[in-house]
Design a protein around this motif. Structure first.
Motif, PDB file in Angstrom:
ATOM      1  N   GLY A   1       0.857  -1.171  -0.028  1.00  0.00           N
ATOM      2  CA  GLY A   1       0.097  -0.015  -0.079  1.00  0.00           C
ATOM      3  C   GLY A   1       0.668   1.156  -0.062  1.00  0.00           C
ATOM      4  O   GLY A   1       0.424   2.284  -0.610  1.00  0.00           O
ATOM      5  N   TYR A   2       2.089   1.216   0.734  1.00  0.00           N
ATOM      6  CA  TYR A   2       2.762   2.409   0.820  1.00  0.00           C
ATOM      7  C   TYR A   2       3.638   2.690  -0.679  1.00  0.00           C
ATOM      8  O   TYR A   2       3.392   3.701  -0.991  1.00  0.00           O
ATOM      9  N   ALA A   3       4.106   1.698  -1.192  1.00  0.00           N
ATOM     10  CA  ALA A   3       4.643   1.659  -2.583  1.00  0.00           C
ATOM     11  C   ALA A   3       3.440   2.109  -3.471  1.00  0.00           C
ATOM     12  O   ALA A   3       3.681   2.909  -4.647  1.00  0.00           O
ATOM     13  N   HIS A   4       2.198   1.772  -3.551  1.00  0.00           N
ATOM     14  CA  HIS A   4       1.207   2.010  -4.264  1.00  0.00           C
ATOM     15  C   HIS A   4       0.679   3.624  -4.398  1.00  0.00           C
ATOM     16  O   HIS A   4       0.496   4.274  -5.378  1.00  0.00           O
ATOM     17  N   SER A   5       0.350   3.951  -2.862  1.00  0.00           N
ATOM     18  CA  SER A   5      -0.012   5.439  -2.651  1.00  0.00           C
ATOM     19  C   SER A   5       1.026   6.303  -3.169  1.00  0.00           C
ATOM     20  O   SER A   5       0.757   7.633  -3.515  1.00  0.00           O
ATOM     21  N   LYS A   6       2.551   6.079  -2.554  1.00  0.00           N
ATOM     22  CA  LYS A   6       3.446   7.009  -2.571  1.00  0.00           C
ATOM     23  C   LYS A   6       4.177   6.903  -3.852  1.00  0.00           C
ATOM     24  O   LYS A   6       4.414   8.284  -4.463  1.00  0.00           O
ATOM     25  N   TYR A   7       4.307   5.869  -4.838  1.00  0.00           N
ATOM     26  CA  TYR A   7       5.066   5.831  -5.926  1.00  0.00           C
ATOM     27  C   TYR A   7       4.170   5.060  -7.026  1.00  0.00           C
ATOM     28  O   TYR A   7       4.650   4.887  -8.393  1.00  0.00           O
ATOM     29  N   ASN A   8       2.996   4.769  -6.955  1.00  0.00           N
ATOM     30  CA  ASN A   8       2.362   4.257  -7.849  1.00  0.00           C
ATOM     31  C   ASN A   8       2.697   3.007  -8.479  1.00  0.00           C
ATOM     32  O   ASN A   8       2.482   2.500  -9.623  1.00  0.00           O
ATOM     33  N   LEU A   9       3.297   2.366  -7.670  1.00  0.00           N
ATOM     34  CA  LEU A   9       3.685   1.110  -7.930  1.00  0.00           C
ATOM     35  C   LEU A   9       2.980  -0.197  -7.630  1.00  0.00           C
ATOM     36  O   LEU A   9       2.341  -0.088  -6.435  1.00  0.00           O
TER      37      LEU A   9
ATOM     38  N   LYS B   1      -8.862 -11.794   1.976  1.00  0.00           N
ATOM     39  CA  LYS B   1      -7.555 -11.495   1.800  1.00  0.00           C
ATOM     40  C   LYS B   1      -7.109 -11.080   0.365  1.00  0.00           C
ATOM     41  O   LYS B   1      -6.344 -10.111   0.443  1.00  0.00           O
ATOM     42  N   LEU B   2      -7.445 -11.556  -0.650  1.00  0.00           N
ATOM     43  CA  LEU B   2      -6.977 -11.159  -1.753  1.00  0.00           C
ATOM     44  C   LEU B   2      -7.623  -9.663  -2.201  1.00  0.00           C
ATOM     45  O   LEU B   2      -7.048  -9.060  -2.811  1.00  0.00           O
ATOM     46  N   LYS B   3      -8.915  -9.516  -1.708  1.00  0.00           N
ATOM     47  CA  LYS B   3      -9.457  -8.098  -1.810  1.00  0.00           C
ATOM     48  C   LYS B   3      -8.658  -6.973  -1.234  1.00  0.00           C
ATOM     49  O   LYS B   3      -8.431  -6.123  -1.723  1.00  0.00           O
ATOM     50  N   LYS B   4      -8.199  -7.500   0.039  1.00  0.00           N
ATOM     51  CA  LYS B   4      -7.523  -6.449   1.006  1.00  0.00           C
ATOM     52  C   LYS B   4      -6.110  -6.009   0.159  1.00  0.00           C
ATOM     53  O   LYS B   4      -5.727  -5.119   0.212  1.00  0.00           O
ATOM     54  N   LEU B   5      -5.476  -7.267  -0.367  1.00  0.00           N
ATOM     55  CA  LEU B   5      -4.085  -7.090  -1.073  1.00  0.00           C
ATOM     56  C   LEU B   5      -4.367  -6.305  -2.222  1.00  0.00           C
ATOM     57  O   LEU B   5      -3.495  -5.417  -2.576  1.00  0.00           O
TER      58      LEU B   5
ATOM     59  N   ASP C   1      -6.638  -4.019  -2.928  1.00  0.00           N
ATOM     60  CA  ASP C   1      -6.836  -2.633  -2.688  1.00  0.00           C
ATOM     61  C   ASP C   1      -5.705  -1.853  -2.168  1.00  0.00           C
ATOM     62  O   ASP C   1      -5.424  -0.677  -2.344  1.00  0.00           O
ATOM     63  N   ALA C   2      -4.411  -2.762  -1.748  1.00  0.00           N
ATOM     64  CA  ALA C   2      -3.203  -2.034  -1.509  1.00  0.00           C
ATOM     65  C   ALA C   2      -2.361  -2.040  -2.918  1.00  0.00           C
ATOM     66  O   ALA C   2      -1.079  -1.469  -2.555  1.00  0.00           O
ATOM     67  N   GLY C   3      -2.594  -2.428  -3.858  1.00  0.00           N
ATOM     68  CA  GLY C   3      -1.910  -2.346  -5.135  1.00  0.00           C
ATOM     69  C   GLY C   3      -1.428  -3.663  -5.587  1.00  0.00           C
ATOM     70  O   GLY C   3      -0.518  -3.515  -6.418  1.00  0.00           O
ATOM     71  N   MET C   4      -1.909  -4.708  -5.012  1.00  0.00           N
ATOM     72  CA  MET C   4      -1.202  -6.212  -5.178  1.00  0.00           C
ATOM     73  C   MET C   4      -2.010  -6.550  -6.571  1.00  0.00           C
ATOM     74  O   MET C   4      -3.174  -6.599  -6.779  1.00  0.00           O
ATOM     75  N   ARG C   5      -1.033  -6.815  -7.603  1.00  0.00           N
ATOM     76  CA  ARG C   5      -1.829  -7.194  -9.095  1.00  0.00           C
ATOM     77  C   ARG C   5      -1.297  -8.457  -9.633  1.00  0.00           C
ATOM     78  O   ARG C   5      -1.980  -9.233 -10.365  1.00  0.00           O
ATOM     79  N   VAL C   6      -0.347  -9.262  -8.984  1.00  0.00           N
ATOM     80  CA  VAL C   6       0.172 -10.354  -9.444  1.00  0.00           C
ATOM     81  C   VAL C   6       0.208 -11.494  -8.194  1.00  0.00           C
ATOM     82  O   VAL C   6       0.826 -11.271  -7.291  1.00  0.00           O
ATOM     83  N   MET C   7      -0.478 -12.656  -8.613  1.00  0.00           N
ATOM     84  CA  MET C   7      -0.276 -13.743  -7.612  1.00  0.00           C
ATOM     85  C   MET C   7       0.482 -14.885  -8.149  1.00  0.00           C
ATOM     86  O   MET C   7      -0.117 -15.224  -9.091  1.00  0.00           O
TER      87      MET C   7
END
Length: 332
Positions: free
Chosen positions: A77-85, A105-109, A111-117
């Motif tokens: 979430g930090y990387a996504h919100s601060k650097y759009n990563l 769990k997957l939804k919360k991830l 929402d934090a910017g996780m896109r690959v599993m």
């Protein structure tokens, strides 16, 4: 000469794992407790962004990184919100006890910017985590949250019972056929963490086809204790040569730059482990265990007591050819 910059930053937040797979490449166990705090991972992202300006993705692996679920969600979430990563993670899916739990769990991830599993499974893994859990997590991720989903299945001597089980599941296979889940076989090496056995060796003959290593000096790889590795290959923790240094002790950009001052790493970049093995085979009678897997060959090279002394002694015979190959690369 300008060296490539790293593309991703990969964290192994812990080497602890709920499983104790006999042939785990990192020897992960429930008792391996060293972890990197979330605050330190965030600081590493800040440093990498400022030092290189080339970081495009954050990856979490392990160990079992989902044992640190709250931390990786926080850091992603930090990387996504601060650097759009965006981020990705690799897991054995022990946490997917039900479809509902996996979905939450997957939804919360997400929402934090996780896109690959990436799911790690196979015949050894199933002793600890059921294949059903892995398939359920993959199905939920692919169906509901638009993850890119990869299923890595261990191969033992090019065989795997797990593949047969995956192919027999209609719901899972429909997603594979539609391209929503990609199944990737991986060579599962005989690390045998409980009982090391000596492998038969012989001199390699024939036409050894060389190819650049696609893992060496590509990304920033950070271990739980802060060690920065030159490679994320499955043997990296077993090869001291691949340790660049520690991010707690030295600047990250210096560790990266120093990696390109090492002629053997340049050789791996240009011709891969097979290039070094070919040179050894053409000039010596040093034997190797048979393998076509680059990570296995790399470990054989850098742990053999005869190889490194010979390469040091013949340094001037191979150095200029290797450096010329490197300088002619189009991606520099």
């Amino acid at each position: 000469m300008k060296n490539p910059r790293p593309g991703d930053i990969t964290f192994l937040p812990t080497l602890r794992c709920n499983a104790s797979c006999k042939n785990c490449c990192f020897g992960c166990r429930p008792t391996r407790g060293h972890t990197m705090p979330a605050s330190d991972m965030k600081q590493c992202i800040d440093v990498a962004i400022n030092a290189f300006g080339s970081i495009k993705f954050v990856q979490f692996t392990g160990g079992e990184c989902m044992l640190r679920y709250d931390d990786i969600r926080d850091v992603a979430g930090y990387a996504h919100s601060k650097y759009n990563l965006n981020s990705g993670f690799l897991s054995n899916c022990f946490w997917a006890t039900t479809r509902e739990v996996a979905r939450e769990k997957l939804k919360k991830l997400y929402d934090a910017g996780m896109r690959v599993m990436t799911v790690s499974t196979g015949d050894d893994h199933q002793e600890w985590v059921s294949l059903r859990q892995c398939m359920d997590a993959a199905i939920e991720a692919a169906n509901l949250y638009y993850y890119s989903v990869y299923m890595r299945v261990e191969l033992h001597d090019r065989h795997s019972k797990t593949f047969e089980l995956l192919e027999s599941d209609e719901e899972f296979n429909s997603l594979v056929k539609r391209g929503k889940i990609k199944v990737e076989p991986i060579t599962w090496q005989n690390f045998n963490n409980e009982e090391m056995t000596e492998r038969h060796k012989w001199k390699q003959h024939g036409n050894i086809k060389t190819a650049p290593c696609e893992s060496i000096m590509r990304d920033i790889i950070i271990m739980p204790q802060g060690d920065m590795m030159a490679c994320c290959g499955i043997n990296c923790s077993r090869i001291p040569f691949l340790r660049l240094g520690n991010v707690y002790d030295s600047p990250m950009d210096k560790l990266w730059a120093d990696g390109f001052k090492d002629a053997l790493k340049i050789w791996l970049i240009t011709e891969g482990p097979k290039g070094i093995m070919k040179y050894i085979s053409e000039h010596t009678s040093i034997p190797f265990p048979y393998s076509d897997d680059r990570c296995d060959i790399c470990q054989n090279l850098f742990t053999d007591k005869m190889v490194m002394p010979y390469l040091k002694a013949t340094y001037h015979d191979w150095y200029h050819r290797v450096m010329n190959l490197y300088m002619r690369r189009k991606d520099l």
